[in-house]
Design a protein around this motif. Structure first.
Motif, PDB file in Angstrom:
ATOM      1  N   PHE A   1       2.034  -2.595  -0.149  1.00 11.86           N
ATOM      2  CA  PHE A   1       0.814  -1.823  -0.427  1.00 11.86           C
ATOM      3  C   PHE A   1       0.745  -0.495   0.297  1.00 11.86           C
ATOM      4  O   PHE A   1      -0.058   0.353  -0.058  1.00 11.86           O
ATOM      5  CB  PHE A   1      -0.418  -2.647  -0.067  1.00 11.86           C
ATOM      6  CG  PHE A   1      -0.689  -3.745  -1.046  1.00 11.86           C
ATOM      7  CD1 PHE A   1      -0.824  -3.461  -2.385  1.00 11.86           C
ATOM      8  CD2 PHE A   1      -0.804  -5.058  -0.645  1.00 11.86           C
ATOM      9  CE1 PHE A   1      -1.078  -4.459  -3.307  1.00 11.86           C
ATOM     10  CE2 PHE A   1      -1.057  -6.066  -1.552  1.00 11.86           C
ATOM     11  CZ  PHE A   1      -1.188  -5.765  -2.884  1.00 11.86           C
TER      12      PHE A   1
ATOM     13  N   PHE B   1      -3.687   1.012  -3.772  1.00 11.64           N
ATOM     14  CA  PHE B   1      -4.457  -0.104  -3.238  1.00 11.64           C
ATOM     15  C   PHE B   1      -5.119   0.289  -1.917  1.00 11.64           C
ATOM     16  O   PHE B   1      -6.281  -0.040  -1.674  1.00 11.64           O
ATOM     17  CB  PHE B   1      -3.516  -1.298  -3.015  1.00 11.64           C
ATOM     18  CG  PHE B   1      -4.212  -2.574  -2.680  1.00 11.64           C
ATOM     19  CD1 PHE B   1      -4.646  -3.422  -3.685  1.00 11.64           C
ATOM     20  CD2 PHE B   1      -4.435  -2.941  -1.364  1.00 11.64           C
ATOM     21  CE1 PHE B   1      -5.292  -4.601  -3.373  1.00 11.64           C
ATOM     22  CE2 PHE B   1      -5.082  -4.114  -1.049  1.00 11.64           C
ATOM     23  CZ  PHE B   1      -5.510  -4.951  -2.059  1.00 11.64           C
TER      24      PHE B   1
ATOM     25  N   GLY C   1      -3.044   0.124  -7.841  1.00 17.19           N
ATOM     26  CA  GLY C   1      -2.307  -0.259  -6.644  1.00 17.19           C
ATOM     27  C   GLY C   1      -1.464  -1.490  -6.870  1.00 17.19           C
ATOM     28  O   GLY C   1      -0.297  -1.555  -6.451  1.00 17.19           O
TER      29      GLY C   1
END
Lengths: 238, 282, 237, 654
Positions: D465, D470, D530
Motif C-alpha cells: 500500500f 490507498f 488503491g
C-alpha cells in the motif's frame, strides 16, 4: 523568594495587553497582575522555548553524527579522496585530498566570549537583586554585551578563515551549519542584551524587578551552553 | 409518549433489565453490531479478493491474508462503535416542539471503570495479535536464499533498467523465472524512486548511492507492472514498465535473445543447476 | 433571497475555480494553442515493414543549445529559463498509429557522459539501428554510440496502459564542433541522426531526454525537471 | 459579597489622540506595502550581488522571501513592542489598549490587534481562505484525473498543484482549531481575560499570513514538483519555487511555535480562581496537548527546511548523496516532525468533538480523565512512530518491528477516544442540532480512517500500500473526515459566540448530507484505486483505474458543492442570522456565561469555579458561573501546579 511587591514600572503591563487602567491602582473589574504571575508566565514561556531550541540542537547533533557515521562517498573526512579516486564537491569539481579540519581556536574563542557574556548577565542579575544601583547593573550588562559583540564578530570572521567552503562535502556543510546556528542565536541574544543594557542604564532593574534580569540570564546561559556543546562536538568529533 | 415516559422505558430496558433480550437496548445494539460486523467481515473478504490484482508471489499472498485477518479483527470493534452511535441516534434522540429548547439532562455517567478496563484490555490484546502477525510475516520474508537470482534494478528519471549479473543482459522489462527466489538490488542514479512490482507484494525505494535489497519468489506465471511509487519529478506517472513471470526454459531463451551466452543464461535461469530452488507453494 | 445567495456563492466560487484553472492552462504546454503548436508528421506514402504495408510519415526537429535563439523565437515556459537547451520548435509531435515514422533530428548541442550507459544503445527503431551523420559528413549506421560523448537522447514510452511494449531510445552524439552558445541553427553545423520506428497504438506517449543536461544535483534539475524543454508528448492518432 | 458595581466597559475608554504610537498608522495595507517594498529592494540587491554565481536564483528567491516576511511584519507592527523594549521606551497602557483594538471598530480586524477574540476571528477567516485555495487545487487534481490521459494540466503543473494542495491543507488544518477556537474560546473557557501573551498571539497570526504569499508564489517560480513531503534529493533539484516553499515552512514554524507556547502558558498560568487542571473543559486539554506536540514537532521542520535552503542556495550537502549527504537524513528528520504533526492537527478537533458530544447528549464527558490520558498517550507515542513512513525506504529494516509496535500501540489511546465518545452518547438525551450531526459524521469517518490505518502499520501489507492511493484515501479519511469534520462541528458549535448570530440549520443539513456523502464517494473511490494498485501523485494512469477515478472525481465535485453550501450558510448566518442568545446550547462551560458579543476583557467580574463544567443531570448548581457581582476580596491567584487537582471529583473511569 518573595514577590510581594508589584512591578510598578510601566513595563509591568507589557506582557499583558490591557491590565489595570492606572498602574498599581485597583481596578474593580480589571486585572491586577502581580510580579509573581508575570514572572511565572514568562519563565514558563522561556523554558518551553528553550525546550524547542534544545530539540533543534539535538537535531543538529543528530545530523552531525549521522553524516559522520555514514561518510557517504568519503566526503566526511575525505579519507578516500585522492587524485586517483577523486570525490566531487557541490559543483561537480574534483576534491583531490582530504578536507581540512576547521581550526578549533576560533570556535573556542567564540564559545569563551559567549560564556563570559552570560556570566556578566549573571553578575547584572545579582547586582539588580542586591539593589546595587543602576550603575552596577548597567556596567555588567554593558560589558557582557561587548563580549557578545566580540563573539558575534569572531563568528562572522570565522566564516572568512575557514579552510573549506559549503560545497566541500558533509563535514564542511555540517560545520558551517553549526556556525550559522550559533550566529543566529548570538544575534538574537545580542538584541536582548542590548535591550538589557539600555534598560539597565535607565534604571529599570532595581530591587523588585530583578527577576526580569534573571529571565535574560536563563536565556544567555542556555545560549552559552548550546554554543559550548556545538563547539565541543565540532572540535572533538571530526 | 412523553419524554419522561420514554426515559422511564429506556431505564427499564437497560442491558440487564427484565424485558426480552432483543427488545432491550443491549439486544438491539447487539443486533446492529452483528450486522455491522458481518458487513465488515464480508468487505474484508470481498475487497482483497475482487479488488486486489492477482498476486504472483507468497509475499503478495501475505498482503491478501493480512487484509483479511486485520479486517476480521477490526470489524467487531468498529461495528461496536457504529452500533452504539447509530442506536443512540435513533433511540435516544430527543425530538421536541421547539428545537431551541434542549432536552432534559440525561443521567450522568462520568465513567465506567470496568468498561474502560475491558476496552483497554481488548484493544491491547488485539494490538499484540496484530503485532505478532506482522512480525511473523515480516521475518519470514527476510529469509535470504543463497542461490537466489540476482537482479540489479536501477531507477532513473523516468525509467527502470534491469541487469542480470553474470549474463551481461540489460533490459527495461523485468522477466523472472517462476518459483525461483529472486533478490532485487535496487539503486538509483539521481533521485529517490520507489521500486514497486505491486503483485509481487514487495516494495523498496531506489536511493541514490545506496543499494537496498528486497527478496521474493514469484510463483505464478503472467505479466505484471512495475511502477514508481515515490514522486520523482516530471514523468513520475510514466515511470512504469511490464514484467513477466515465465518458466525457467522461457527465461533462458529470453536471456539469450537479449544477448546472454547460452551458459550464462542457463546458470542464471537455473535450468542447468540441480533445481534446488524453493517453491513456496502456489 | 436565499436561493439567490446560494446561487451567488456557487457562481463566485466556480468563477474563481475556473479562473485558477484558466491560469494553469495558460501556463500549460499541453494546450494546442501553445505558440509552436503540435508538429504534425509529413505523410510520405506507404512503406512495407515486415511484409506489411503501413503508412509512412516523416518528422524533423532539432535540439538547441539555447532556447532563446531559435529561429521562430521559441517561447519558453513561464517557469523556464531562456538559456536552457531545448528540443524544437515544438515539443509535441503527432504521428498516425501503426505506421512507419522516419525521424530526422539535427543535433546542435554539446554534451558529456551518461549516468547510465544503457541509454547509449539504440532501441526500438526498425532494425535496432540509427544513422548518424557527423558535421564533417561521415555517416555510420550503428546500434550504439560512445556513452561518454552524448548530447541528448530521444527516449519515448507510452502513457500507462496505452502500449506498454512500445519503447524507443536514440542517443544523439555530442556536437563538439560547435561552441555552446551557437544560436542560429541554420547557420551552424549539425549532427544528423536519422532513424525509423513503428508507431504503436493510439494514445499519449511521452518523450524526454535521459542525458543529464540540467542543473544542480546529478544535473537533473533545471531544464530536466521543467516540462517543455527536454520533454514533451507524442500524440499517436 | 458587595453589590454589583457596574464596571465601565474597556471598549468605551476614550483614548488620547496619540495612543498606540506607530500602531495608529499600521494596518494590513502598510504591511503589504512595506513587505512588497522590502522584498523588491532585496530582490534588486541580491540580484545585482549574486548574478551569475551558482545557485543565484535560489539566493535571490530566498532573500526576497525573507525580506517580504520581515517587511510585512514590520509594516504590520509585529516588531514595535520588541523595539520599544530594547530602546527602553515601553508602551503605555493607552498604547496597549489601542493595540487591543479600542475605538477602531471593525478596522481592527485588519490590524495588529492583541485582543484574542479578534485574533481568533482573523484566524477563522484565514483558515477558510486557505481551505478555499486548497480545495480549488484539489478540484484541479480531480479534474485532471477524470480521464486516464487528460491534457488538462501538463505534468509539471500537476506536480506543483499536488504539492501545494498538500501543504496548504496541512497549514490550514494545523491552525483550523488551534487558530480560531484555541484563541477565541479557550481563554474564556478557563476564565482568563486574554491569552498569556497577547502580542505574541497577534504575531502568530500575522506571521502565518505573511507565509501564505510565499507558498502561492511557488506557482510563479516553476512549481515545487516534489510533493508536500519534498523528499530530497528531488526537492534539491526542484525549481526555485522550492526556496519559497522552504521559507513558507520556516515562517510557519515561527508562528506555530509561538502559538503553542502561548496556549500552554495561558492554560498553566491564567486559569480563573478554582479552575484546577482537573476542572478544565476537555477542549482545553486537547489544545494544550496539541500545542505541546507542535512545540516538539516544529524544530525538526525548521531544521530540515533550513538545511534544504542551504543545500539549494549555498551548495551544502546534507541531503545529496553524490556530494556526501544522505536522503535518509532528510526523511528521518522530516518524519520526526511529520507524524507528531498529524496529531497536532487531530487532537484539538477530537477534543472539541468530545466537548460538543457532552453538550448535545446532555451528559458529562465519559471518562474525562481517561480521555486526557488518551491525549497524552497519543502525544507521547506519536513522537516514536516516525519511521513507519519509511518502512519501504530501505532505511534500517531491522527497526521495522519496533516501529510497527509503537505504531500499533497508538491505536489503544485512539480507541480510548472512541470509547469516551460513544460513552458520552450512551443513553444521552441526544439533541440533534447541527454540531451534533458533524460529531456523528466524525465518528463514522474516523473509524474508517483508523481501521484502514492498521493495514498501513503492518510492514508486509504496507509494502503493497505504500505510495498508493490507498494511503491517500486513508489520510483523507482521518484528516478531512476526522479532523476537519471535527473542526466543522466546532465551527457550528461556537459560531453563535464568535459571530453573535445563529446558523441556518436547514441549509446546514443540506450541506451536511452533501459533505457526508461526498466524502464517502470520493475516498471510497480512492480506496478502490488503491486496492487496484494505482500509485499516488500520478497525472496519467492506466485506463484500468478509470471507473474508480471517475467515482472519486464525482464525489469530489459533490464535496465541493457541499462545502460551498456550508460557506453560504456561514456568510449568510454572519450577515443575516438570528441574533444568538448568550448560551444557545445551554452549555455549562464559561464561554457561554459571558455576554455575546464578548466584551474586551471577557469577564466584567472574575469568575470563581467550583466544579468542572460537566454537571449535566447531577442536580447541583453550575460550578462554572460568572458571578453577577464582584466578590469582596480580590481572588488570590493560585500558582500553577500547587493547586491540588483532585479537590473535586472530576469524573473519570475510576
Amino acid at each position: 523568594m518573595s514577590f510581594t511587591e508589584t512591578d510598578h514600572g510601566s513595563e509591568g503591563h507589557g506582557a499583558h495587553g490591557h491590565g489595570a487602567a492606572v498602574p498599581g491602582a485597583e481596578n474593580p473589574g480589571g486585572e491586577h497582575e502581580t510580579a509573581f504571575k508575570r514572572d511565572q508566565k514568562e519563565r514558563l514561556m522561556l523554558w518551553l522555548l528553550i525546550g524547542g531550541d534544545g530539540l533543534f540542537l539535538v537535531l543538529e547533533l543528530f545530523t552531525w553524527f549521522y553524516l559522520r557515521a555514514l561518510n557517504t562517498s568519503g566526503l566526511w573526512n575525505g579519507a578516500k579522496c585522492s587524485k586517483a579516486n577523486p570525490c566531487t564537491d557541490g559543483l561537480g569539481n574534483p576534491i583531490n585530498g582530504p578536507i581540512q579540519k576547521a581550526d578549533p581556536k576560533h570556535a573556542i574563542i567564540i564559545a569563551a566570549c559567549t560564556v563570559i557574556a552570560a556570566g556578566f548577565v549573571w553578575i547584572a542579575e545579582s547586582a539588580a537583586r542586591r539593589d546595587a544601583g543602576k550603575r552596577a547593573v548597567s556596567t555588567a550588562a554593558g560589558v557582557g554585551f561587548l563580549f557578545l559583540l566580540v563573539a558575534l564578530g569572531w563568528q562572522i570572521y570565522q566564516f572568512q578563515v575557514l579552510p573549506f567552503t559549503t560545497i566541500d562535502g558533509a563535514y564542511a556543510s555540517t560545520y558551517e551549519f553549526f556556525m550559522g546556528s550559533t550566529l543566529a542565536h548570538l544575534i538574537l541574544l545580542g538584541f536582548i542584551m542590548l535591550g538589557l543594557w539600555i534598560r539597565a542604564s535607565k534604571g529599570r532593574y532595581a530591587g523588585a524587578t530583578w527577576y526580569r534580569v534573571r529571565l535574560i540570564r536563563f536565556f544567555a546561559v542556555w545560549i552559552a551552553v548550546s554554543t559550548v556543546i556545538l563547539v565541543a562536538v565540532g572540535a572533538l568529533f571530526y | 409518549m412523553s419524554f419522561e415516559e420514554e426515559v422511564d422505558e429506556i431505564e427499564a430496558n437497560t442491558l440487564l433489565g427484565g424485558a426480552p433480550f432483543f427488545s432491550r437496548p443491549g439486544g438491539k445494539i447487539f443486533i446492529i453490531w452483528l450486522v455491522f460486523t458481518v458487513i465488515g467481515v464480508l468487505i474484508g473478504f470481498y475487497a482483497p479478493h475482487h479488488l486486489l490484482p492477482v498476486m504472483q508471489s507468497p509475499e503478495g499472498g501475505d498482503v491478501w491474508a493480512t487484509i483479511v485477518f486485520f479486517t476480521v479483527l477490526a470489524a467487531p470493534v468498529a461495528a461496536l462503535v457504529y452500533a452504539i452511535a447509530f442506536y443512540s441516534l435513533f433511540a435516544w434522540r430527543h425530538r421536541s416542539e421547539d428545537p431551541d429548547v434542549p432536552p432534559p439532562d440525561a443521567e450522568p455517567q462520568r465513567g465506567n471503570g470496568p468498561v474502560t478496563v475491558v476496552w483497554l484490555a481488548v484493544s491491547t490484546v488485539l494490538v499484540v495479535v496484530l503485532l505478532f502477525w506482522g512480525i511473523a510475516v515480516w521475518s519470514a520474508q527476510q529469509v535470504s536464499h543463497p542461490n537466489a537470482l540476482q537482479v540489479n534494478v536501477t531507477g532513473q528519471q523516468w525509467l527502470w533498467t534491469y541487469s542480470y549479473p553474470g549474463t551481461g543482459v540489460e533490459t527495461r522489462t523485468l522477466d523472472l523465472p517462476v518459483n525461483r527466489p529472486v533478490q532485487f538490488n535496487v539503486t538509483s542514479v539521481d533521485v529517490t524512486h520507489g521500486f514497486w512490482p505491486a503483485v509481487l507484494g514487495v516494495q523498496v525505494d531506489a536511493n541514490p548511492d545506496v543499494v537496498t535489497v528486497i527478496r521474493t519468489t514469484p510463483n505464478k506465471l503472467g505479466k505484471f507492472i512495475v511502477q514508481c511509487s515515490q514522486l520523482c519529478g516530471l514523468y513520475h506517472a510514466f515511470m512504469n514498465n511490464t514484467g513477466d513471470v515465465v518458466t525457467s526454459q522461457q527465461f533462458d531463451t529470453w536471456l539469450q535473445s537479449n544477448g546472454a551466452t547460452p551458459t550464462a543464461a542457463a546458470t542464471a535461469a537455473g535450468t542447468s543447476s540441480s533445481g534446488s530452488t524453493t517453491a513456496m507453494g502456489k | 433571497m436565499r436561493p439567490l445567495g446560494i446561487l451567488l456563492t456557487f457562481v463566485v466560487a466556480l468563477v474563481a475555480i475556473g479562473g485558477v484553472a484558466a491560469f494553469f492552462i495558460s501556463q500549460s504546454y499541453t494546450s494546442p494553442n501553445y505558440p509552436n503548436g503540435v508538429q504534425v508528421a509529413q505523410p510520405l506514402g506507404t512503406a512495407v515493414v515486415n511484409g506489411q504495408s503501413v503508412p509512412h510519415v516523416a518528422l524533423q526537429f532539432q535540439t538547441y543549445p539555447d532556447s532563446t535563439g531559435s529561429v521562430a523565437g521559441k517561447q519558453v515556459h513561464p517557469s523556464g529559463n531562456p538559456a536552457w537547451p531545448a528540443y524544437g520548435l515544438s515539443n509535441q509531435y503527432q504521428v498516425p498509429a501503426h505506421s512507419l515514422v522516419t525521424v530526422t533530428i539535427r543535433q546542435y548541442d554539446s554534451g558529456g557522459s551518461l549516468n547510465n550507459p544503457w541509454f547509449a544503445k539504440v532501441s526500438g527503431t526498425v532494425g535496432g539501428v540509427a544513422t548518424f551523420t557527423s558535421p564533417d559528413g561521415k555517416t555510420v549506421t550503428t546500434n550504439h554510440v560512445d556513452p561518454d560523448n552524448i548530447g541528448h537522447t530521444f527516449t519515448m514510452r507510452s502513457a500507462p496502459g496505452v502500449d506498454s511494449a512500445f519503447f524507443l531510445n536514440v542517443p544523439l552524439p555530442t556536437n563538439a564542433n560547435l561552441p555552446n552558445n551557437q544560436t542560429n541553427p541554420d547557420a551552424g553545423q549539425y549532427y544528423t541522426v536519422k532513424f525509423s520506428f513503428l508507431s504503436g497504438a493510439k494514445g499519449v506517449y511521452a518523450w524526454n531526454c535521459e542525458f543529464p543536461c540540467g542543473q544542480m544535483v546529478a544535473s537533473f534539475g533545471g531544464v530536466m525537471g521543467a516540462y517543455g524543454f527536454m520533454s514533451g508528448f507524442v500524440h499517436v492518432v | 459579597m458587595t453589590t454589583a458595581v457596574a464596571p465601565p466597559l474597556l471598549e468605551d475608554t476614550q483614548l488620547g489622540p496619540k495612543a498606540g504610537g506607530f500602531y495608529r498608522y499600521q494596518n494590513i495595507w502598510t504591511g503589504l506595502g512595506f513587505g512588497i517594498f522590502l522584498g523588491f529592494v532585496a530582490w534588486l540587491v541580491s540580484h545585482a550581488t549574486v548574478q551569475g554565481s551558482n545557485w543565484g536564483t535560489d539566493m535571490v528567491v530566498t532573500c526576497t522571501m525573507v525580506a517580504w516576511v520581515v517587511g510585512f511584519n514590520i509594516g504590520m507592527g509585529t516588531f514595535n513592542a520588541p523595539i520599544h523594549w530594547i530602546l527602553g521606551h515601553d508602551q503605555t497602557h493607552e498604547d496597549e489598549l489601542y493595540a487591543a483594538g479600542v475605538g477602531q471598530g471593525s478596522s481592527r480586524y485588519l490590524k495588529f490587534c492583541t485582543d484574542h477574540k479578534v485574533v481568533g476571528t482573523q484566524y477563522l477567516v484565514l483558515v477558510m481562505v486557505l481551505f478555499g485555495v486548497g480545495g480549488t487545487l484539489a478540484m484541479m487534481i480531480r479534474t485532471q484525473l477524470i480521464t486516464p490521459h487528460s491534457s488538462f494540466l501538463d505534468p509539471q503543473t500537476y506536480n506543483a498543484i499536488v504539492t501545494i494542495h498538500g501543504m496548504v491543507m496541512i497549514i490550514a488544518t494545523i491552525i483550523m482549531v488551534s487558530g480560531p477556537f484555541a484563541n477565541f474560546i479557550m481563554p474564556i473557557m478557563i476564565g482568563a481575560k486574554d491569552m498569556a501573551f497577547p502580542r505574541l498571539n497577534a504575531m502568530s497570526f500575522w506571521v502565518v499570513v505573511s507565509a501564505v504569499p510565499c507558498l502561492l508564489a511557488t506557482f510563479f517560480l516553476g512549481g515545487v514538483n516534489a510533493g508536500w513531503t519534498t523528499y530530497a534529493p528531488l526537492s534539491v533539484q526542484a525549481p526555485a519555487a522550492m526556496d519559497a516553499f522552504a521559507m513558507t515552512i520556516i515562517t510557519f514554524v515561527v508562528s506555530v511555535t509561538v502559538a503553542g507556547v502561548n496556549t500552554i502558558v495561558t492554560v498553566v498560568t491564567m486559569r480563573a480562581k478554582g479552575m484546577t487542571m482537573g476542572r478544565l473543559p476537555i477542549f482545553t486539554w486537547g489544545t494544550v496537548v496539541g500545542g505541546a506536540l507542535g512545540l516538539y514537532a516544529m524544530p525538526a521542520f525548521l531544521a530540515v527546511m533550513t538545511m534544504m535552503i542551504t543545500d539549494r542556495a549555498t551548495g551544502t550537502s546534507f541531503f545529496v548523496p553524490e556530494v556526501g549527504g544522505s536522503q535518509w537524513l532528510y526523511e528521518n528528520i522530516f518524519w520526526i516532525m511529520g507524524h507528531p504533526e498529524v496529531y497536532v492537527i487531530l487532537l484539538p478537533p477530537v477534543a472539541a468533538v468530545l466537548e460538543i458530544a457532552s453538550t448535545f447528549a446532555r451528559k458529562p464527558v465519559f471518562g474525562y480523565k481517561v480521555a486526557i490520558a488518551g491525549f497524552v498517550a497519543i502525544a507521547a507515542l506519536s513522537i516514536m512512530v516516525w519511521a513507519h513512513h519509511m518502512f519501504t525506504t530501505g532505511w534500517a529494516p531491522n527497526l521495522a518491528a519496533p516501529f510497527m509496535l509503537t505504531t500499533e500501540l497508538i491505536s489503544i489511546p485512539t480507541g480510548i477516544i472512541f470509547l469516551c465518545t460513544i460513552g458520552t452518547l450512551w443513553k444521552g438525551s441526544i439533541w440533534t442540532r447541527l454540531p451534533m450531526w458533524f460529531v456523528y459524521l466524525f465518528v463514522w469517518n474516523f473509524i474508517i480512517g483508523g481501521v484502514t490505518g492498521i493495514y498501513l502499520s503492518d510492514v508486509p501489507a504496507d509494502q503493497f500500500f505504500h505510495g498508493d492511493m490507498f494511503v491517500t484515501a486513508h489520510f483523507h479519511y482521518t484528516l478531512l473526515g476526522g479532523a476537519m469534520i471535527g473542526a466543522t462541528a466546532a465551527v457550528c458549535y461556537w459560531f453563535p459566540k464568535v459571530s453573535g448570530r445563529m446558523l441556518n440549520e436547514r441549509v446546514g443539513k443540506v450541506a451536511f448530507w452533501m459533505i457526508a456523502i461526498g466524502i464517502q464517494v470520493t475516498y471510497f473511490g480512492q480506496f478502490w484505486e488503491g486496492f487496484q494498485g494505482m500509485a499516488r501523485r500520478i497525472a496519467y494512469y492506466n485506463p484500468h483505474y478509470e471507473t474508480a477515478n471517475q467515482m472519486s472525481t464525482a464525489g469530489a465535485y459533490l464535496l465541493m458543492a457541499g462545502w460551498l453550501v456550508f460557506l453560504y450558510m456561514m456568510i449568510n448566518g454572519w450577515r443575516h442570522g438570528k441574533i444568538a442568545p448568550a448560551n444557545p446550547w445551554h452549555a455549562k462551560t464559561l464561554e457561554w456565561k459571558v455576554p455575546t458579543p464578548v466584551p474586551l476583557e471577557n469577564f466584567l467580574v472574575d469568575p470563581v469555579v467550583t466544579s468542572d463544567p460537566y454537571t449535566y443531570g447531577e442536580g447541583v448548581p453550575d460550578g462554572q458561573e460568572v458571578p453577577e457581582s464582584a466578590p469582596a476580596p480580590e481572588p488570590e491567584l493560585v500558582p500553577a501546579g500547587s493547586a491540588p487537582g483532585d479537590q473535586i471529583d472530576a469524573g473519570g473511569a475510576s
